[in-house]
Structure formats: C-alpha cells, structure tokens
Design an enzyme around this catalytic site. Structure first.
Site, PDB file in Angstrom:
ATOM      1  CG  ASP A 162       3.705   6.159   6.723  1.00  0.00           C
ATOM      2  OD1 ASP A 162       3.444   5.031   6.253  1.00  0.00           O
ATOM      3  OD2 ASP A 162       2.854   7.043   6.900  1.00  0.00           O
ATOM      4  CG  ASP A 171       2.371   7.092  10.563  1.00  0.00           C
ATOM      5  OD1 ASP A 171       1.334   6.860   9.924  1.00  0.00           O
ATOM      6  OD2 ASP A 171       3.132   8.046  10.312  1.00  0.00           O
ATOM      7  NE  ARG A 181      -0.919   4.576   0.805  1.00  0.00           N
ATOM      8  CZ  ARG A 181      -1.095   5.721   1.428  1.00  0.00           C
ATOM      9  NH1 ARG A 181      -0.491   5.963   2.585  1.00  0.00           N
ATOM     10  NH2 ARG A 181      -1.884   6.651   0.907  1.00  0.00           N
ATOM     11  CG  ASP A 191      -1.633   7.634   8.242  1.00  0.00           C
ATOM     12  OD1 ASP A 191      -2.005   7.080   7.192  1.00  0.00           O
ATOM     13  OD2 ASP A 191      -1.085   8.745   8.252  1.00  0.00           O
TER      14      ASP A 191
END
Length: 369
Positions: free
Chosen positions: A209, A182, A262, A205
């Site tokens: 997050d 991330d 997302r 990734d």
C-alpha cells in the site's frame, strides 16, 4: 501473437510534459566483472574495518541502481541508494532485525533465514527508518507474521512533505508473508522507495500500500500470490490535499500470479507507469479513479475479468493503454483522457508484451538476483 489474442487499439495518447531527462538505466543491467570485483573488495574492507564480527559483506547486487520513479532526482534525494555507504549487518533473529531497521543512518541489512515479526502493540507493523537496504540472503530469507511500515505516523493535517519524511529505502529478495495487516505500507510523504524481487503473499490487508502523499516509488520484479487486495495507491476519496500532484509510482515486471484485485487500484496519482507486468487469473487488473493518470504499457493479461477500468468507484480516472496483450479476458481495457509520458521523468526500455509470460515468471520473485 498467440491465437485468441486481442490487442486493443489505444484511443488515448500520451502527451509529453517538461521534466529532466536521465542517463539510460536498464532495469536489469549486468554489472561488468571488473566493477563487480572492485565493489565486492571495497565492501569487504569497509566491513572488516568498521563492523563487529556479525557483519558480513553485502551481495554485489545490493548496490544495483534503482530504476523507474525511484531513480528520479527530486525532493533533495538523488535516486534511491538505500543503505549504500553505511555498515553492513547480517541478522537472523527477530531482535536483531528490529534493532537494525530502527537505527538512524544508512545500513545494508542482510536477512538470513526465517524471521518471525511479532504483533505486539503495532498490529504486526514495524517501522523502517531512512537510508536502509533490506535484502535477503539466498532464496529462503523470509519475514513472517508481520509487515514493514515506511513512513511517519499518520497525520491528516500535514499536506506537504515534512523535512523528516522517511526516504531512500530498498527492500529486495525477501519472502514476506502472513502479516496481520499490510505486508509493506508506505505512507506520510515517504519518497524514493524501491521494492524489488520479493515474494509477497497472505497478508491480511494490502500487499504493498502506497498512500498519504508518498512519491517516487518503484515496485519491480515481485511475485504476488495467494493474496486479495494487492496494490493500493491512494487510500481514500478525501485524501486529495495530501495526494494530488504526488503518488508517482512505477510498477514493472511484476507477476500477479492469481492474486485477486488491485493491480494497482489508484486514486489521485500524478502519474502511474504500469509496464511489462504479467497478469494471470485475476478478477481485475488496474483501476484508475479520481483523475489519477495511468499509462498501461506492454503488459500481458490472461484470464483476467477486467484488465483495466476507469468506471469503477467514485470519480473517473485517466488511463492510456498501448501495446498490451489480452488473452481469454472478459472485457477490454477501458481508456480515458491523456497522461504525461514517463520518459519525461526517466529512461526505460519496455520488453515486447509477447515475451512477458516467459520473461516475468523466470525473473520475478526471490532467488533471482
């Protein structure tokens, strides 16, 4: 409204819920000249008296107040102040940066130039301790090859915020790119986090997050590009014991510049406020699942396949939309249920959606503060 624009009529409504009202804080309020000079002078004096020669005064905007959910007084923390009140460190090497973010206590950490973050034994993720402001100097400050973790090690057995949860962190004016995992990972009940005016791309990734019971977070004025899985909020369908009643996040004035999906993808959240973001050329915008509550307000979607979804994967979420503009999108915003009004937590002023394609690209990203 531009030709070809469709403005869906919201079938859901936002209902008020009890909560403290806060003093009005506009996200980009200008600092008066007198206050600016006083703050700058005080910072220089503190640095000169208490810090080694490598320490320099922080930019005045490092002290700008957080907004959205990061501004809420909760969990023993009064808003998000980062390293305010602590020494100011200027770092330009990998070793100095990693040393600074691991120190206990408040610090304002100024990043100068390009810093490579090693993979090592952490898959390139490097932990940040509580009470830190990490801010880039100028428009060329960058963290390359690794990412930042905000939070304790993962432990599924913990289902309530621990006393030592990581908290009170500000990340501003940085390019973060090329991480092997991330770019920014917020986990394990971390709270009062403000991620603002960054350029985020090319992570392996997630870009940002937020998961495992984290709470009271604002993600604002960032540019996301050349990235696939952009914003994850709630990491798994089995995470209800940690997530239900938490994961309260504000996303505002972000530029989703061709990033794929997302924006955010949400599970379980008590309330997500997504307002005044500019979506351009994305496969989908927002997905609300597992009874998450999302208010999408005043956003501008252009050439987005699915701007907002509640029928996605797993149990349905809730999504209320108001004052959004859709241009050249293949589907309308899906809506379901009701959500709590964000103003029961914090004050805000949304820009007209029609201004978003001008205002957001001009103000989002690095070198703008």
């Amino acid at each position: 409204m531009p030709p070809g624009t469709a403005r869906p009529t919201p079938p859901g409504t936002a209902e008020p819920a009890p909560g403290p009202r806060r003093r009005r804080l506009r996200p980009e309020a200008a600092v008066p000249l007198i206050a600016f000079m006083a703050l700058l002078t005080a910072t220089v004096l503190v640095s000169a008296m208490t810090s080694p020669p490598a320490v320099a005064a922080a930019p005045a905007r490092a002290a700008e107040p957080a907004n959205g959910f990061a501004s809420v007084n909760a969990l023993g923390q009064n808003g998000t102040t980062g390293g305010a009140g602590g020494p100011t460190l200027t770092v330009g090497t990998t070793q100095d940066f990693l040393d600074a973010i691991a120190r206990p206590g408040p610090y304002v950490i100024q990043v100068r130039g390009r810093i490579i973050l090693p993979t090592g034994t952490t898959d390139g993720m490097h932990a940040v301790t509580s009470d830190k402001t990490i801010i880039g100097l100028g428009a060329d400050a960058a963290l390359v090859g690794g990412g930042l973790t905000i939070g304790l090690p993962v432990d599924d057995r913990v289902t309530a915020p621990p006393a030592n949860a990581v908290h009170n962190i500000i990340i501003r004016n940085l390019t973060i790119t090329g991480a092997t995992d991330d770019l920014i990972n917020v986990q394990m009940f971390s709270h009062h986090i403000w991620i603002d005016h960054n350029d985020l791309s090319n992570g392996d990734d997630g870009a940002v997050d937020i998961k495992r019971g984290s709470d009271f977070v604002t993600v604002s004025w960032n540019r996301f590009h050349d990235h696939d899985k952009t914003l994850l909020l709630g990491h798994d369908e089995t995470a209800g014991p940690q997530d239900i009643g938490r994961l309260r996040v504000t996303y505002h004035h972000n530029y989703f510049d061709g990033s794929d999906q997302r924006h955010p993808r949400v599970r379980f959240s008590a309330l997500v406020h997504v307002y005044n973001n500019y979506y351009r050329g994305n496969s989908y915008g927002i997905a609300s699942t597992y009874d998450a509550a999302v208010l999408a307000e005043g956003n501008y979607f252009t050439n987005v396949n699915n701007p907002g979804r509640v029928e996605f994967s797993g149990d349905l979420g809730r999504l209320v939309e108001r004052d959004n503009i859709l241009v050249a999108c293949h589907h309308p915003i899906e809506t379901r249920g009701t959500v709590t009004e964000p103003r029961t937590y914090y004050p805000y002023t949304a820009d007209p959606a029609v201004s978003v394609p001008t205002v957001v690209p001009a103000g989002a990203g690095v070198g703008k503060i």
